[in-house]
Write a protein that holds these residues in place. Structure first.
Motif, PDB file in Angstrom:
ATOM      1  N   ALA A 285       0.834  -1.203   0.000  1.00  0.00           N
ATOM      2  CA  ALA A 285       0.000   0.000   0.000  1.00  0.00           C
ATOM      3  C   ALA A 285       0.869   1.254   0.000  1.00  0.00           C
ATOM      4  N   LYS A 286       2.000   1.199   0.660  1.00  0.00           N
ATOM      5  CA  LYS A 286       2.882   2.367   0.763  1.00  0.00           C
ATOM      6  C   LYS A 286       3.879   2.455  -0.370  1.00  0.00           C
ATOM      7  N   GLY A 287       4.046   1.344  -1.113  1.00  0.00           N
ATOM      8  CA  GLY A 287       5.038   1.321  -2.184  1.00  0.00           C
ATOM      9  C   GLY A 287       6.469   1.308  -1.675  1.00  0.00           C
ATOM     10  N   VAL A 288       6.712   0.656  -0.550  1.00  0.00           N
ATOM     11  CA  VAL A 288       8.079   0.515  -0.054  1.00  0.00           C
ATOM     12  C   VAL A 288       8.346  -0.969   0.210  1.00  0.00           C
ATOM     13  N   PRO A 289       9.635  -1.364   0.263  1.00  0.00           N
ATOM     14  CA  PRO A 289       9.923  -2.764   0.596  1.00  0.00           C
ATOM     15  C   PRO A 289       9.468  -3.096   2.018  1.00  0.00           C
ATOM     16  N   PRO A 290       9.083  -4.354   2.247  1.00  0.00           N
ATOM     17  CA  PRO A 290       8.578  -4.748   3.569  1.00  0.00           C
ATOM     18  C   PRO A 290       9.530  -4.415   4.711  1.00  0.00           C
ATOM     19  N   TYR A 291      10.861  -4.591   4.480  1.00  0.00           N
ATOM     20  CA  TYR A 291      11.777  -4.372   5.596  1.00  0.00           C
ATOM     21  C   TYR A 291      11.904  -2.914   5.990  1.00  0.00           C
ATOM     22  N   ILE A 292      11.379  -2.015   5.150  1.00  0.00           N
ATOM     23  CA  ILE A 292      11.360  -0.602   5.542  1.00  0.00           C
ATOM     24  C   ILE A 292      10.289  -0.398   6.622  1.00  0.00           C
ATOM     25  N   ILE A 293       9.199  -1.154   6.532  1.00  0.00           N
ATOM     26  CA  ILE A 293       8.140  -1.046   7.548  1.00  0.00           C
ATOM     27  C   ILE A 293       8.666  -1.596   8.877  1.00  0.00           C
ATOM     28  N   PHE A 294       9.058  -2.870   8.893  1.00  0.00           N
ATOM     29  CA  PHE A 294       9.703  -3.440  10.076  1.00  0.00           C
ATOM     30  C   PHE A 294      10.706  -4.494   9.641  1.00  0.00           C
ATOM     31  N   ALA A 295      11.795  -4.611  10.380  1.00  0.00           N
ATOM     32  CA  ALA A 295      12.753  -5.696  10.133  1.00  0.00           C
ATOM     33  C   ALA A 295      12.172  -6.997  10.683  1.00  0.00           C
ATOM     34  N   ASP A 296      12.711  -8.119  10.223  1.00  0.00           N
ATOM     35  CA  ASP A 296      12.272  -9.414  10.753  1.00  0.00           C
ATOM     36  C   ASP A 296      12.454  -9.483  12.276  1.00  0.00           C
ATOM     37  N   THR A 297      13.519  -8.857  12.746  1.00  0.00           N
ATOM     38  CA  THR A 297      13.765  -8.848  14.199  1.00  0.00           C
ATOM     39  C   THR A 297      12.553  -8.313  14.953  1.00  0.00           C
ATOM     40  N   ALA A 298      11.967  -7.244  14.428  1.00  0.00           N
ATOM     41  CA  ALA A 298      10.811  -6.645  15.094  1.00  0.00           C
ATOM     42  C   ALA A 298       9.641  -7.638  15.085  1.00  0.00           C
ATOM     43  N   LEU A 299       9.414  -8.285  13.947  1.00  0.00           N
ATOM     44  CA  LEU A 299       8.300  -9.237  13.870  1.00  0.00           C
ATOM     45  C   LEU A 299       8.532 -10.426  14.802  1.00  0.00           C
TER      46      LEU A 299
END
Ligand code: ADP
Ligand code: ZN
Length: 710
Positions: free
Chosen positions: A547-561
């Protein structure tokens, strides 16, 4: 606009991390003091924060020089996602976009501006920024300035100008390239005055190291990938053709693998890279160039289909895994053939660096064949003295078990002697195993006395043994003579019974590998639930990223998930404890993640699974459906006080609950006034006593929850 907060607070508020990593704080302080700095840190070590935080604390704009357009874009997106004003200027922008960035720059609206070296060194730009409050220059990938380095970029040499034109503006040069000559060259080329040098450890403890004999590779890779669904990884191959072959074979096994190499069209390459970044493609078979220009932090594994030429290259390539600090795995496949191929190439190219190249290849081979901790070997190679085994490599996990190998060695030695030291390791193994291959019969090798003398061991086992016999100095491989196996002096001693031999057993190794694998597969039900939630959060992240047009890791890193699936935060204060959750991200995504976690917890609770927070969620759901506390207590078979206690905690965590049906405003005020005067920790009993037991514990809890929420 300048943040008058401490570096620690900025780290927490904007980046969502609780503490600095080794050296980050010192580097930040150095830059703030106005001194130049050279920073050497491995990929993923956390270099960016070292200039981003000072940039936020100083009045003006920090200029960051970065060589790759794709990296600039990524960094700027990551900064903006954290609520920091940043932009980039390079040839990919339209002139309207350029103008808008420039006007933001002139108006003092940018804390950080990323530029290409050509842009920065241009006359017009230089004189324009001379008029502006520039806080510092940060030169990323600074090794590009050195013609000694492996990644020399002529444009970088123009950065020499910076120190003469802007002698009073601090400059910080950052790189992940280790060698000493390059480092010295960076300082000289940039004309840095008495810079502070920071050299961080090159260890990447989250990366698991493993090497395997290069047989049945496709089978092994297929199993590996199938056991790791949804995890992204890179397979490095020897050549363009090789990338195509490997991806083709994997596709035939039902794995959606793509290839990537310099012979493909620009469009196709860009598409593969983009799909990989966005988690649309999970497996890429590539030549070593792949990964250089991308910051994808959630590459979970890297496989080398063939032996790399040297340890520097190997380390850089595996370094593309696990940049987010979460666990990542690597496998290096190795065979004599790989070594022979490189030797041939080096020898036929010749050149002044031939010796160096060959000796680096030797070290690489030794690493692949190591029977002691691999990480120790790597770090020692890079000049770090390490005196402990790592516990996170295949050798540490499954140390070699030795058997008496004297007779085995003698069989091999005797075969080599009878074959007049004229055959390669593979033919030797065929002879020892009594192979029926035509070639063996044609040459009459089936008639020698040791033909079939080693049938008790399989092909892989023999390969493992011969490799060790070479390492032990009993055999040597004549690389300049068709790779034939020769007997050394020590080999003769062994052959005539004068020296015993100990060999690591492959059989025992494989047995233990199998056991370890079985044990690892038996995940506890708690871990399974964690994985399940992780998958759901990953999907949510993908949707938000699209929806934002950015790569997933920009939203959160795997560490955060991972942290979210472990701790299942359902309130804002809990969410802020998650690494990578700064205030901006909390505001943008907190709600969505909270909802998903709550939904999950509630679903699990209904199926009877014990997950953290489930009982609270059940109470909340019933409360939202309009059930009274006595009704909830009865339905759930719990005490009413327990339900009240749930509701007050939920309220404190930010849930929308009307507490004034349970406590009056004046009671709340009385309790808060009293609590404010108390010495922490605030406990219920003194309050209860202070009001002569007239305000119930339940009411006190609600009042304190109100206070906590502020
Ligand atoms: P580099 O440029 O050195 O390759 P980055 O600056 O991209 O590394 O940082 C790598 C990762 O580590 C990023 O996800 C970053 O947010 C994270 N990181 C950096 N500093 C810290 C810290 N102090 N605590 C936790 N994570 C950090
Ligand atoms: Zn180890």
């Amino acid at each position: 606009m300048r943040e008058s907060m401490s570096p620690e607070l900025i780290l927490q508020k904007y980046f969502g991390y609780n503490s600095f990593r080794a050296q980050q704080k010192e580097i930040i302080e150095t830059v703030l003091s106005g001194r130049d700095a050279v920073v050497l840190m491995p990929t993923g070590g956390g270099k960016s924060i070292c200039y981003q935080i000072p940039a936020m604390m100083l009045e003006g704009t920090c200029i960051v020089v970065s060589p790759l357009i794709s990296l600039m874009k990524d960094q700027v997106e990551a900064l903006r996602a954290n609520g920091i004003t940043a932009a980039y200027l390079n040839s990919s922008l339209s002139s309207a976009e350029q103008r808008s960035v420039e006007s933001a720059l002139y108006n003092g609206n940018l804390k950080l501006l990323y530029v290409s070296p050509e842009k920065l060194a241009g006359e017009a730009f230089m004189s324009a920024i001379a008029q502006l409050p520039i806080t510092m220059f940060a030169i990323d990938e600074a090794h590009c300035i050195s013609s000694w380095g492996h990644d020399f970029r002529p444009e970088y040499t123009r950065l020499k100008l910076l120190k003469s034109k802007f002698p009073n503006i601090p400059l910080i040069a950052l790189t992940a390239t280790a060698d000493r000559i390059t480092r010295k060259d960076i300082i000289e080329q940039l004309a840095l005055a008495n810079p502070a040098s920071f050299i961080a450890s090159f260890d990447r403890p989250n990366i698991f190291l493993e090497a395997r004999p290069g047989q049945k590779k496709i089978e092994q890779i297929t199993t590996f990938i199938q056991e790791r669904p949804m995890k992204a990884g890179i397979i490095y191959c020897l050549s363009r053709k090789n990338t195509e072959e490997v991806s083709g074979k994997l596709q035939a096994k039902g794995i959606k693998a793509m290839c990537y190499h310099a012979g493909m069209s620009d469009d196709l390459r860009a598409k593969v890279q983009e799909d990989f970044i966005n988690d649309e493609i999970l497996v890429v078979c590539a030549t070593v160039a792949f990964g250089m220009g991308i910051d994808k932090s959630n590459v979970r594994w890297v496989i080398h289909h063939n032996l790399p030429q040297n340890i520097e290259g190997y380390y850089q390539e595996i370094g593309r895994a696990g940049r987010d600090g979460s666990k990542a795995e690597t496998i290096l496949f190795y065979s004599f053939r790989d070594v022979a191929i490189f030797r041939d190439i080096f020898n036929s190219n010749g050149g002044p660096q031939l010796e160096l190249k060959l000796s680096k290849l030797d070290r690489m081979q030794q690493y692949a064949e190591a029977l002691s901790c691999r990480r120790r070997m790597l770090l020692n190679y890079f000049g770090e003295q390490v005196d402990q085994d790592c516990g996170a490599c295949d050798v540490c996990k499954n140390p070699p078990q030795y058997i008496d190998g004297t007779v085995t060695a003698q069989k091999a030695l005797s075969a080599v002697a009878r074959l007049n030291q004229r055959v390669s390791a593979n033919v030797l193994i065929d002879v020892l195993r009594g192979s029926g291959k035509r070639e063996i019969f044609e040459r009459g090798y089936n008639k020698i006395k040791t033909y079939g003398a080693g049938r008790e061991f399989g092909q892989r086992e023999w390969q493992y043994f011969i490799q060790q016999l070479v390492n032990l100095g009993i055999f040597e491989i004549a690389y300049d003579d068709y790779n034939v196996v020769r007997i050394t002096d020590l080999g003769n001693d062994v052959l005539y019974g004068k020296a015993p031999v100990k060999l690591a057993s492959l059989e025992k190794k494989l047995e233990r590998d199998k056991e370890a694998k079985k044990a690892a597969k038996k995940k506890s039900s708690k871990e399974q639930l964690k994985d399940e939630l992780f998958e759901r959060l990953r999907e949510l992240r993908s949707r938000l990223a699209k929806a934002k047009g950015v790569p997933p890791y920009i939203i959160f890193a795997d560490t955060a998930l991972h942290a979210m699936s472990e701790h299942k935060p359902t309130s804002d204060p809990e969410l802020l404890q998650i690494p990578g959750m700064g205030e901006r991200k909390l505001a943008l995504y907190g709600e969505a993640f909270k909802e998903e976690i709550k939904k999950y917890v509630l679903e699990k609770a209904k199926t009877g699974s014990q997950v953290k927070g489930a009982t609270y969620m059940q109470t909340l759901e019933m409360h939202q459906q309009g059930l009274t506390v006595p009704m909830i207590a009865q339905t759930r078979g719990l005490n009413e006080n327990t339900i009240y206690s749930h509701l007050s905690s939920l309220y404190a965590g930010g849930e929308d609950i009307d507490i004034f049906q349970f406590v009056t405003e004046s009671e709340v005020n009385l309790v808060i006034d009293f609590a404010k005067k108390m010495e922490p920790p605030i406990t219920l009993r003194p309050i209860y006593d202070a009001f002569e037991e007239k305000i119930s514990y339940t009411k006190i809890k609600f009042a304190l929850a109100y206070h906590q929420r502020g």
